[in-house]
Design a protein around this motif. Structure first.
Motif, PDB file in Angstrom:
ATOM      1  N   ASP A  53      39.508  47.800  48.876  1.00 28.43           N
ATOM      2  CA  ASP A  53      39.769  47.372  47.501  1.00 28.43           C
ATOM      3  C   ASP A  53      41.241  47.546  47.125  1.00 28.43           C
ATOM      4  OD1 ASP A  53      37.025  47.065  47.546  1.00 28.43           O
ATOM      5  OD2 ASP A  53      36.639  48.917  46.452  1.00 28.43           O
ATOM      6  N   PRO A  54      42.142  46.931  47.875  1.00 31.91           N
ATOM      7  CA  PRO A  54      43.576  47.125  47.611  1.00 31.91           C
ATOM      8  C   PRO A  54      44.037  46.374  46.357  1.00 31.91           C
ATOM      9  CG  PRO A  54      43.279  45.466  49.295  1.00 31.91           C
ATOM     10  CD  PRO A  54      41.903  46.010  48.996  1.00 31.91           C
ATOM     11  N   SER A  55      45.165  46.817  45.826  1.00 36.50           N
ATOM     12  CA  SER A  55      45.841  46.135  44.719  1.00 36.50           C
ATOM     13  C   SER A  55      47.148  45.559  45.236  1.00 36.50           C
ATOM     14  CB  SER A  55      46.114  47.101  43.559  1.00 36.50           C
ATOM     15  OG  SER A  55      44.914  47.515  42.965  1.00 36.50           O
ATOM     16  N   TYR A  56      47.587  44.470  44.600  1.00 41.27           N
ATOM     17  CA  TYR A  56      48.812  43.799  45.020  1.00 41.27           C
ATOM     18  C   TYR A  56      49.714  43.611  43.809  1.00 41.27           C
ATOM     19  CZ  TYR A  56      51.903  40.195  46.922  1.00 41.27           C
ATOM     20  OH  TYR A  56      53.001  39.477  47.337  1.00 41.27           O
ATOM     21  N   ASP A  57      50.967  44.019  43.961  1.00 44.19           N
ATOM     22  CA  ASP A  57      51.949  43.871  42.889  1.00 44.19           C
ATOM     23  C   ASP A  57      52.572  42.480  42.973  1.00 44.19           C
ATOM     24  OD1 ASP A  57      53.897  44.051  40.985  1.00 44.19           O
ATOM     25  OD2 ASP A  57      55.045  45.633  41.972  1.00 44.19           O
ATOM     26  N   ALA A  58      52.174  41.612  42.053  1.00 46.49           N
ATOM     27  CA  ALA A  58      52.676  40.237  42.043  1.00 46.49           C
ATOM     28  C   ALA A  58      53.772  40.070  41.002  1.00 46.49           C
ATOM     29  CB  ALA A  58      51.539  39.251  41.781  1.00 46.49           C
ATOM     30  N   SER A  59      54.669  41.052  40.917  1.00 45.22           N
ATOM     31  CA  SER A  59      55.763  41.004  39.946  1.00 45.22           C
ATOM     32  C   SER A  59      56.580  39.715  40.117  1.00 45.22           C
ATOM     33  CB  SER A  59      56.686  42.214  40.140  1.00 45.22           C
ATOM     34  OG  SER A  59      55.995  43.411  39.862  1.00 45.22           O
ATOM     35  N   PRO A  60      57.041  39.151  39.011  1.00 44.15           N
ATOM     36  CA  PRO A  60      56.981  39.652  37.633  1.00 44.15           C
ATOM     37  C   PRO A  60      55.750  39.183  36.850  1.00 44.15           C
ATOM     38  CG  PRO A  60      58.358  37.714  37.698  1.00 44.15           C
ATOM     39  CD  PRO A  60      57.889  37.942  39.116  1.00 44.15           C
ATOM     40  N   TYR A  61      54.767  38.614  37.549  1.00 43.26           N
ATOM     41  CA  TYR A  61      53.645  38.000  36.845  1.00 43.26           C
ATOM     42  C   TYR A  61      52.548  39.004  36.491  1.00 43.26           C
ATOM     43  CZ  TYR A  61      56.210  34.360  39.177  1.00 43.26           C
ATOM     44  OH  TYR A  61      57.227  33.573  39.647  1.00 43.26           O
ATOM     45  N   GLY A  62      52.301  39.969  37.343  1.00 47.56           N
ATOM     46  CA  GLY A  62      51.261  40.940  37.081  1.00 47.56           C
ATOM     47  C   GLY A  62      50.728  41.520  38.374  1.00 47.56           C
ATOM     48  N   THR A  63      49.503  42.033  38.329  1.00 49.59           N
ATOM     49  CA  THR A  63      48.881  42.638  39.500  1.00 49.59           C
ATOM     50  C   THR A  63      47.570  41.927  39.834  1.00 49.59           C
ATOM     51  OG1 THR A  63      47.747  44.275  38.126  1.00 49.59           O
ATOM     52  CG2 THR A  63      49.882  44.905  39.057  1.00 49.59           C
ATOM     53  N   ILE A  64      47.158  42.082  41.091  1.00 47.55           N
ATOM     54  CA  ILE A  64      45.898  41.521  41.564  1.00 47.55           C
ATOM     55  C   ILE A  64      45.100  42.658  42.181  1.00 47.55           C
ATOM     56  CG2 ILE A  64      44.802  39.792  43.029  1.00 47.55           C
ATOM     57  CD1 ILE A  64      47.498  38.341  43.145  1.00 47.55           C
ATOM     58  N   ASP A  65      43.864  42.813  41.739  1.00 51.77           N
ATOM     59  CA  ASP A  65      42.967  43.809  42.302  1.00 51.77           C
ATOM     60  C   ASP A  65      41.925  43.104  43.163  1.00 51.77           C
ATOM     61  OD1 ASP A  65      44.177  46.023  41.010  1.00 51.77           O
ATOM     62  OD2 ASP A  65      43.077  45.563  39.166  1.00 51.77           O
ATOM     63  N   PHE A  66      41.847  43.499  44.424  1.00 54.52           N
ATOM     64  CA  PHE A  66      40.927  42.870  45.366  1.00 54.52           C
ATOM     65  C   PHE A  66      39.718  43.757  45.608  1.00 54.52           C
ATOM     66  CE2 PHE A  66      45.017  40.949  46.559  1.00 54.52           C
ATOM     67  CZ  PHE A  66      44.660  39.607  46.550  1.00 54.52           C
ATOM     68  N   TYR A  67      38.606  43.120  45.923  1.00 48.30           N
ATOM     69  CA  TYR A  67      37.432  43.824  46.409  1.00 48.30           C
ATOM     70  C   TYR A  67      37.181  43.368  47.834  1.00 48.30           C
ATOM     71  CZ  TYR A  67      32.613  45.278  47.138  1.00 48.30           C
ATOM     72  OH  TYR A  67      31.484  45.834  47.665  1.00 48.30           O
ATOM     73  N   GLY A  68      37.206  44.305  48.768  1.00 49.24           N
ATOM     74  CA  GLY A  68      37.027  43.990  50.175  1.00 49.24           C
ATOM     75  C   GLY A  68      37.849  44.929  51.028  1.00 49.24           C
TER      76      GLY A  68
ATOM     77  N   LEU B 283      41.156  39.645  54.316  1.00 51.95           N
ATOM     78  CA  LEU B 283      40.288  40.404  53.415  1.00 51.95           C
ATOM     79  C   LEU B 283      38.843  40.074  53.757  1.00 51.95           C
ATOM     80  CD1 LEU B 283      40.302  42.285  50.858  1.00 51.95           C
ATOM     81  CD2 LEU B 283      40.056  40.181  49.509  1.00 51.95           C
ATOM     82  N   TRP B 284      38.045  41.105  54.031  1.00 53.54           N
ATOM     83  CA  TRP B 284      36.686  40.894  54.542  1.00 53.54           C
ATOM     84  C   TRP B 284      35.690  41.776  53.801  1.00 53.54           C
ATOM     85  CZ3 TRP B 284      33.378  44.558  56.454  1.00 53.54           C
ATOM     86  CH2 TRP B 284      32.201  44.085  57.069  1.00 53.54           C
ATOM     87  N   ASP B 285      34.456  41.294  53.714  1.00 53.29           N
ATOM     88  CA  ASP B 285      33.331  42.103  53.269  1.00 53.29           C
ATOM     89  C   ASP B 285      32.057  41.487  53.829  1.00 53.29           C
ATOM     90  OD1 ASP B 285      32.423  44.381  51.417  1.00 53.29           O
ATOM     91  OD2 ASP B 285      31.152  42.720  50.759  1.00 53.29           O
ATOM     92  N   SER B 286      31.009  42.278  53.925  1.00 54.14           N
ATOM     93  CA  SER B 286      29.762  41.744  54.465  1.00 54.14           C
ATOM     94  C   SER B 286      29.111  40.747  53.516  1.00 54.14           C
ATOM     95  CB  SER B 286      28.780  42.883  54.750  1.00 54.14           C
ATOM     96  OG  SER B 286      28.427  43.556  53.550  1.00 54.14           O
ATOM     97  N   TYR B 287      29.375  40.903  52.188  1.00 52.11           N
ATOM     98  CA  TYR B 287      28.714  40.027  51.216  1.00 52.11           C
ATOM     99  C   TYR B 287      29.691  39.200  50.382  1.00 52.11           C
ATOM    100  CZ  TYR B 287      26.041  38.512  47.150  1.00 52.11           C
ATOM    101  OH  TYR B 287      25.480  37.766  46.146  1.00 52.11           O
ATOM    102  N   GLU B 288      30.690  39.857  49.747  1.00 48.19           N
ATOM    103  CA  GLU B 288      31.593  39.110  48.880  1.00 48.19           C
ATOM    104  C   GLU B 288      32.984  39.715  48.854  1.00 48.19           C
ATOM    105  OE1 GLU B 288      31.259  39.460  44.514  1.00 48.19           O
ATOM    106  OE2 GLU B 288      29.603  40.833  44.916  1.00 48.19           O
ATOM    107  N   VAL B 289      33.966  38.867  48.591  1.00 50.63           N
ATOM    108  CA  VAL B 289      35.335  39.296  48.348  1.00 50.63           C
ATOM    109  C   VAL B 289      35.739  38.776  46.973  1.00 50.63           C
ATOM    110  CG1 VAL B 289      36.069  39.511  50.744  1.00 50.63           C
ATOM    111  CG2 VAL B 289      36.186  37.290  49.638  1.00 50.63           C
ATOM    112  N   ASP B 290      36.422  39.619  46.203  1.00 53.91           N
ATOM    113  CA  ASP B 290      36.807  39.283  44.833  1.00 53.91           C
ATOM    114  C   ASP B 290      38.299  39.477  44.640  1.00 53.91           C
ATOM    115  OD1 ASP B 290      34.068  39.068  44.445  1.00 53.91           O
ATOM    116  OD2 ASP B 290      33.887  41.063  43.542  1.00 53.91           O
TER     117      ASP B 290
END
Length: 199
Positions: free
Chosen positions: A40-55, A83-90
Motif C-alpha cells: 500500500d505505498p504512497s506516491y508524491d506527485a508534486s506539485p499536484y498532490g499525492t496518490i495512495d495505492f492499495y497493493g 502493483l499487484w494483488d490477488s483481488y484488486e489494486v486501487d
C-alpha cells in the motif's frame, strides 16, 4: 493601438491559463520511489498532490491457485516492478484527474472490472467486462461525468491482478499552474501596467 495591444495580451493570458491547466502525472513502479515488497505505498506527485495505492510492489505474479509464484516479464525495461494483488489494486488521488491510462495483467480467461469515484465518493460506475489474456494489455479511460479521485481494478475470481505505468491527465477544468510560470506571467502583466501608466 492600445486597445489592440490589450486584446493581444488578454489572448495570451487566456491561452496561457489553458496551457497551465493541462497536466500529466506518470507513475512508473520501477522508479526509486518504490521498493519490492512495499505494501500500500504512497506516491508524491508534486506539485499536484499525492496518490495512495492499495497493493504490493513486486516483479512476480502470484496466480493464487496453489501452484506458487509465476515469473512474469514486464512490458518495459528496468527492474520490472508492478502493483499487484490477488483481488484488486486501487489508487486514491487527493487531486482530480479527467482521464488515465495504464497496462494491466490478469490470468487468461479471468474476468476483470474497473470502477471510478469522483469528489466526496460520487460513484461513476463500473467498466464493461474485460478478459485477462495472461499478457499485458493497455487501457484508457476519460469519459467521466466529473473529475476522478479514486479508481479500483479488480479480478472477479481472486486469481491475481496487476497494473503498471499509470498515467494521469487533467483537463482545462482544473487549473494547476506551475509557480515559475505564474511568476513570469505576473512580471509580464506588471510590466504592461507600468508601460501604460507612463503614456
Amino acid at each position: 493601438m492600445k486597445k489592440v495591444l490589450i486584446a493581444v495580451m488578454m489572448g495570451f493570458l487566456v491561452f496561457g491559463f489553458a496551457g497551465l491547466a493541462k497536466a500529466e502525472v506518470f507513475v512508473n513502479f520501477d522508479s526509486p520511489n518504490f521498493t519490492q515488497g512495499d505494501l500500500d505505498p504512497s506516491y508524491d506527485a508534486s506539485p499536484y498532490g499525492t496518490i495512495d495505492f492499495y497493493g504490493e510492489i513486486t516483479n512476480q505474479f502470484d496466480f493464487n491457485d496453489g501452484s506458487g509464484y509465476v515469473d512474469t516479464a514486464d512490458h518495459t525495461s528496468g527492474f520490472d516492478n508492478f502493483l499487484w494483488d490477488s483481488y484488486e489494486v486501487d489508487a486514491d488521488f487527493n487531486f482530480g484527474v479527467d482521464g488515465f491510462e495504464f497496462w494491466w495483467l490478469a490470468p487468461e480467461g479471468e474476468s476483470v472490472y474497473g470502477e471510478a469515484w469522483g469528489y466526496n465518493g460520487a460513484y461513476y460506475g463500473e467498466s464493461e467486462l474485460l478478459i485477462g489474456t495472461g499478457s499485458w494489455q493497455f487501457i484508457q479511460a476519460n469519459d467521466f461525468p466529473g473529475q476522478v479521485y479514486s479508481i479500483s481494478f479488480y479480478n472477479d475470481d481472486d486469481t491475481g491482478i496487476a497494473v503498471d505505468d499509470l498515467r494521469l491527465f487533467t483537463g482545462n477544468n482544473t487549473v494547476i499552474p506551475e509557480p515559475a510560470s505564474m511568476s513570469l506571467l505576473g512580471l509580464g502583466l506588471l510590466g504592461l501596467v507600468r508601460r501604460f501608466r507612463r503614456k
